[in-house]
Design a protein around this motif. Structure first.
Motif, PDB file in Angstrom:
ATOM      1  N   PHE A  61      16.137  14.296 -14.509  1.00  0.00           N
ATOM      2  CA  PHE A  61      16.547  13.078 -15.665  1.00  0.00           C
ATOM      3  C   PHE A  61      15.217  12.374 -15.634  1.00  0.00           C
ATOM      4  O   PHE A  61      14.761  11.599 -14.800  1.00  0.00           O
ATOM      5  CB  PHE A  61      17.491  12.434 -15.193  1.00  0.00           C
ATOM      6  CG  PHE A  61      18.770  13.421 -15.145  1.00  0.00           C
ATOM      7  CD1 PHE A  61      19.675  13.771 -16.382  1.00  0.00           C
ATOM      8  CD2 PHE A  61      19.241  14.328 -14.033  1.00  0.00           C
ATOM      9  CE1 PHE A  61      20.704  14.636 -16.417  1.00  0.00           C
ATOM     10  CE2 PHE A  61      20.325  14.802 -14.064  1.00  0.00           C
ATOM     11  CZ  PHE A  61      20.853  15.224 -15.084  1.00  0.00           C
ATOM     12  N   PHE A  62      14.722  11.834 -16.769  1.00  0.00           N
ATOM     13  CA  PHE A  62      13.755  10.885 -16.905  1.00  0.00           C
ATOM     14  C   PHE A  62      14.282   9.679 -17.920  1.00  0.00           C
ATOM     15  O   PHE A  62      15.037   9.761 -18.580  1.00  0.00           O
ATOM     16  CB  PHE A  62      12.351  11.645 -17.785  1.00  0.00           C
ATOM     17  CG  PHE A  62      12.706  12.104 -19.002  1.00  0.00           C
ATOM     18  CD1 PHE A  62      12.204  11.131 -20.065  1.00  0.00           C
ATOM     19  CD2 PHE A  62      13.210  13.313 -19.300  1.00  0.00           C
ATOM     20  CE1 PHE A  62      12.430  11.579 -21.413  1.00  0.00           C
ATOM     21  CE2 PHE A  62      13.121  13.803 -20.623  1.00  0.00           C
ATOM     22  CZ  PHE A  62      12.760  12.902 -21.514  1.00  0.00           C
ATOM     23  N   TYR A 115       9.819   7.254 -15.117  1.00  0.00           N
ATOM     24  CA  TYR A 115      10.539   7.608 -13.925  1.00  0.00           C
ATOM     25  C   TYR A 115      11.229   8.785 -14.024  1.00  0.00           C
ATOM     26  O   TYR A 115      11.542   9.117 -15.045  1.00  0.00           O
ATOM     27  CB  TYR A 115      10.869   6.378 -13.216  1.00  0.00           C
ATOM     28  CG  TYR A 115      12.341   6.156 -13.789  1.00  0.00           C
ATOM     29  CD1 TYR A 115      13.532   6.735 -13.040  1.00  0.00           C
ATOM     30  CD2 TYR A 115      12.413   5.251 -14.866  1.00  0.00           C
ATOM     31  CE1 TYR A 115      14.795   6.378 -13.533  1.00  0.00           C
ATOM     32  CE2 TYR A 115      13.632   4.897 -15.358  1.00  0.00           C
ATOM     33  CZ  TYR A 115      14.897   5.412 -14.898  1.00  0.00           C
ATOM     34  OH  TYR A 115      16.132   5.241 -15.201  1.00  0.00           O
ATOM     35  N   PHE A 116      11.394   9.578 -12.927  1.00  0.00           N
ATOM     36  CA  PHE A 116      12.109  10.821 -12.883  1.00  0.00           C
ATOM     37  C   PHE A 116      13.190  10.617 -11.655  1.00  0.00           C
ATOM     38  O   PHE A 116      12.895  10.089 -10.673  1.00  0.00           O
ATOM     39  CB  PHE A 116      11.469  11.744 -12.381  1.00  0.00           C
ATOM     40  CG  PHE A 116      10.747  12.643 -13.730  1.00  0.00           C
ATOM     41  CD1 PHE A 116      11.559  13.688 -14.159  1.00  0.00           C
ATOM     42  CD2 PHE A 116       9.775  12.315 -14.540  1.00  0.00           C
ATOM     43  CE1 PHE A 116      11.199  14.356 -15.388  1.00  0.00           C
ATOM     44  CE2 PHE A 116       9.273  12.929 -15.636  1.00  0.00           C
ATOM     45  CZ  PHE A 116      10.054  13.975 -16.018  1.00  0.00           C
ATOM     46  N   GLU A 174      18.724  16.870  -9.318  1.00  0.00           N
ATOM     47  CA  GLU A 174      19.918  16.229 -10.040  1.00  0.00           C
ATOM     48  C   GLU A 174      19.567  14.784  -9.929  1.00  0.00           C
ATOM     49  O   GLU A 174      18.592  14.352 -10.520  1.00  0.00           O
ATOM     50  CB  GLU A 174      21.293  16.238  -9.338  1.00  0.00           C
ATOM     51  CG  GLU A 174      21.613  17.854  -9.599  1.00  0.00           C
ATOM     52  CD  GLU A 174      23.020  18.337  -9.071  1.00  0.00           C
ATOM     53  OE1 GLU A 174      23.503  17.729  -8.148  1.00  0.00           O
ATOM     54  OE2 GLU A 174      23.621  19.261  -9.399  1.00  0.00           O
ATOM     55  N   THR A 175      20.257  13.700  -9.182  1.00  0.00           N
ATOM     56  CA  THR A 175      19.734  12.415  -9.163  1.00  0.00           C
ATOM     57  C   THR A 175      19.639  12.038  -7.649  1.00  0.00           C
ATOM     58  O   THR A 175      19.986  10.782  -7.207  1.00  0.00           O
ATOM     59  CB  THR A 175      20.867  11.740  -9.664  1.00  0.00           C
ATOM     60  OG1 THR A 175      22.335  11.845  -9.117  1.00  0.00           O
ATOM     61  CG2 THR A 175      21.023  11.628 -11.242  1.00  0.00           C
ATOM     62  N   ARG A 176      19.284  12.802  -6.747  1.00  0.00           N
ATOM     63  CA  ARG A 176      19.360  12.613  -5.201  1.00  0.00           C
ATOM     64  C   ARG A 176      17.886  11.962  -5.063  1.00  0.00           C
ATOM     65  O   ARG A 176      18.006  11.030  -3.806  1.00  0.00           O
ATOM     66  CB  ARG A 176      19.359  13.836  -4.621  1.00  0.00           C
ATOM     67  CG  ARG A 176      20.795  14.680  -4.481  1.00  0.00           C
ATOM     68  CD  ARG A 176      20.716  15.816  -3.635  1.00  0.00           C
ATOM     69  NE  ARG A 176      22.146  16.485  -3.708  1.00  0.00           N
ATOM     70  CZ  ARG A 176      22.719  17.001  -4.704  1.00  0.00           C
ATOM     71  NH1 ARG A 176      21.937  17.347  -5.567  1.00  0.00           N
ATOM     72  NH2 ARG A 176      23.939  17.671  -4.421  1.00  0.00           N
ATOM     73  N   HIS A 177      16.948  12.020  -5.800  1.00  0.00           N
ATOM     74  CA  HIS A 177      15.590  11.336  -5.338  1.00  0.00           C
ATOM     75  C   HIS A 177      14.987  10.824  -6.669  1.00  0.00           C
ATOM     76  O   HIS A 177      15.126  11.562  -7.723  1.00  0.00           O
ATOM     77  CB  HIS A 177      14.648  12.491  -4.778  1.00  0.00           C
ATOM     78  CG  HIS A 177      13.580  11.973  -4.458  1.00  0.00           C
ATOM     79  ND1 HIS A 177      13.317  10.901  -3.518  1.00  0.00           N
ATOM     80  CD2 HIS A 177      12.072  12.612  -4.128  1.00  0.00           C
ATOM     81  CE1 HIS A 177      12.005  10.599  -3.361  1.00  0.00           C
ATOM     82  NE2 HIS A 177      11.505  11.976  -3.619  1.00  0.00           N
ATOM     83  N   THR A 178      14.293   9.857  -6.400  1.00  0.00           N
ATOM     84  CA  THR A 178      13.667   9.206  -7.663  1.00  0.00           C
ATOM     85  C   THR A 178      12.138   9.033  -7.291  1.00  0.00           C
ATOM     86  O   THR A 178      11.699   8.620  -6.300  1.00  0.00           O
ATOM     87  CB  THR A 178      14.136   7.600  -7.935  1.00  0.00           C
ATOM     88  OG1 THR A 178      15.541   7.849  -7.827  1.00  0.00           O
ATOM     89  CG2 THR A 178      13.645   6.987  -9.373  1.00  0.00           C
ATOM     90  N   ALA A 192      14.521  14.920  -1.363  1.00  0.00           N
ATOM     91  CA  ALA A 192      15.905  14.817  -1.151  1.00  0.00           C
ATOM     92  C   ALA A 192      16.320  15.597  -0.116  1.00  0.00           C
ATOM     93  O   ALA A 192      17.165  15.137   0.690  1.00  0.00           O
ATOM     94  CB  ALA A 192      16.566  15.091  -2.520  1.00  0.00           C
ATOM     95  N   ARG A 193      15.994  16.753  -0.171  1.00  0.00           N
ATOM     96  CA  ARG A 193      16.730  17.802   0.899  1.00  0.00           C
ATOM     97  C   ARG A 193      15.729  18.657   1.701  1.00  0.00           C
ATOM     98  O   ARG A 193      15.967  19.906   1.629  1.00  0.00           O
ATOM     99  CB  ARG A 193      17.854  18.672  -0.119  1.00  0.00           C
ATOM    100  CG  ARG A 193      19.076  17.780  -0.493  1.00  0.00           C
ATOM    101  CD  ARG A 193      19.886  18.634  -0.947  1.00  0.00           C
ATOM    102  NE  ARG A 193      19.781  19.220  -2.397  1.00  0.00           N
ATOM    103  CZ  ARG A 193      20.750  19.620  -3.291  1.00  0.00           C
ATOM    104  NH1 ARG A 193      22.049  19.810  -2.890  1.00  0.00           N
ATOM    105  NH2 ARG A 193      20.471  20.150  -4.520  1.00  0.00           N
TER     106      ARG A 193
END
Length: 384
Positions: free
Chosen positions: A235-236, A253-254, A258-262, A305-306
């Motif tokens: 998602f941006f 920004y991204f 999913e939304t785990r890491h920016t 993130a993982r």
């Protein structure tokens, strides 16, 4: 080699001036008293000058009657120090926070060895001790702030004028910078900000809340790097950087995995191998995009993130990136023979299913470029 030539030219320019200046000082022989050496380093580090500072050892003082003569130094000369000895001396002293950063260079001028103590210009002034340092009858005093005006240091038993000390503190806090430059400076210290990404659509500096970042609503989208994460959903959105109500600039920004890491938005660098063209993802950490990424990851720029391996390349500046691109150019055969990792093959399979074909931007190339980057960094670290 280029840096050494530039340093020689600079030192020769100082010698030709037949005088000392705000950011350079001549010493015919090494300091015999470490209190004098420490006093000189602190005074230089605190001086009001935009360039680095230089203590030049092996050149006579202009007032000595020899007129900036290149005297030179002997190997094993009494009191002559190595870089590690000067750094250890600084580390052993109780500074109020940050210590001056130095480097010792030895160059040859007219076939004679000259030692140059380079004190790097950093916005961490004022540097001062919190405990006296005494050697024989010389004492570098605790809480005394020394500086250098023209060719003269603050006496070791006195402190600098209030006006000069105020300028040092203003530089440390960036109060003499434009709002744009202050924003850049503050982004380098992400722990000094209030931010709750994903829960709050804004962030602000804790001490200077007039500096804010507003995060827009996000839209779903995918980039090639999205397919390297466990979930390829990304998602941006837009990050709007403000000083009071004035917008300074905007960046993308991204959210990845999913939304785990920016992350910030990486740039793509085109690489040509003959007629073959592809590109890799990178961050120039001196650019606004690089600073945003540093800010969003709290300085842990390669974090995922993982435990997905980072596929981005990171450069401190454009010159460093050019060095890497040359490394790629001269190692094309190695690049072609190199095998991509499983994560790249998996990313390619997922992309082909998603797009029903293979886009021009190849995840295999992205991964191999990252492997070459790791090799390049390893070689640099080995040489240093």
């Amino acid at each position: 080699m280029k840096k050494q030539i530039r340093l020689e030219d600079k030192i020769m320019g100082f010698i030709a001036s037949k005088r000392e200046g705000t950011n350079w000082d001549f010493k015919e022989s090494p300091h015999s008293n470490n209190a004098d050496l420490l006093h000189d380093i602190i005074s230089m580090a605190n001086c009001n000058h935009k360039d680095d500072r230089f203590i030049i050892i092996g050149v006579s003082d202009p007032d000595s009657g020899k007129g900036c003569e290149i005297v030179g130094l002997d190997k094993g000369q009494e009191n002559r120090k190595k870089q590690a000895e000067i750094i250890d001396m600084l580390r052993a002293k109780k500074f109020a926070g940050i210590r001056p950063e130095i480097e010792l260079k030895t160059i040859f001028l007219k076939s004679k060895e000259i030692d140059i103590i380079i004190i790097f210009n950093k916005p961490n002034k004022p540097y001062y001790l919190t405990e006296d340092f005494k050697v024989q009858k010389k004492t570098v005093k605790a809480n005394y702030i020394y500086t250098r005006m023209l060719d003269t240091n603050t006496p070791i038993n006195k402190t600098a004028d209030f006006y000069d000390i105020e300028k040092m503190w203003r530089e440390r806090f960036g109060l003499d910078l434009t709002p744009m430059d202050r924003m850049r400076m503050l982004l380098k210290k992400p722990n000094e900000w209030f931010k709750d990404l994903g829960n709050k659509p804004y962030a602000h500096h804790k001490q200077f809340p007039e500096f804010r970042i507003e995060f827009s609503e996000t839209e779903k989208g995918r980039e090639v790097f999205s397919f390297f994460y466990t979930s390829c959903d990304s998602f941006f959105g837009d990050a709007i950087f403000k000083y009071h109500s004035t917008t300074l600039f905007e960046l993308q920004y991204f959210y990845v995995d999913e939304t785990r890491h920016t992350i910030g938005l990486p740039k793509a660098q085109t690489i040509y191998f003959g007629d073959y063209k592809n590109w890799y993802y990178y961050f120039d950490l001196s650019s606004l995009d690089g600073l945003l990424h540093y800010f969003l990851t709290d300085g842990n720029i390669e974090r995922s993130a993982r435990e997905d391996k980072c596929q981005f390349l990171f450069f401190n500046n454009q010159d460093e990136q050019k060095q890497f691109d040359n490394f790629l150019k001269y190692n094309q055969e190695l690049f072609k023979k190199m095998k991509a990792e499983d994560c790249a093959n998996y990313a390619k399979e997922r992309m082909e299913k998603y797009y029903n074909s293979m886009p021009n931007h190849d995840p295999i190339f992205v991964n191999k470029a990252r492997k070459m980057y790791d090799r390049w960094k390893a070689e640099i670290n080995h040489l240093s």
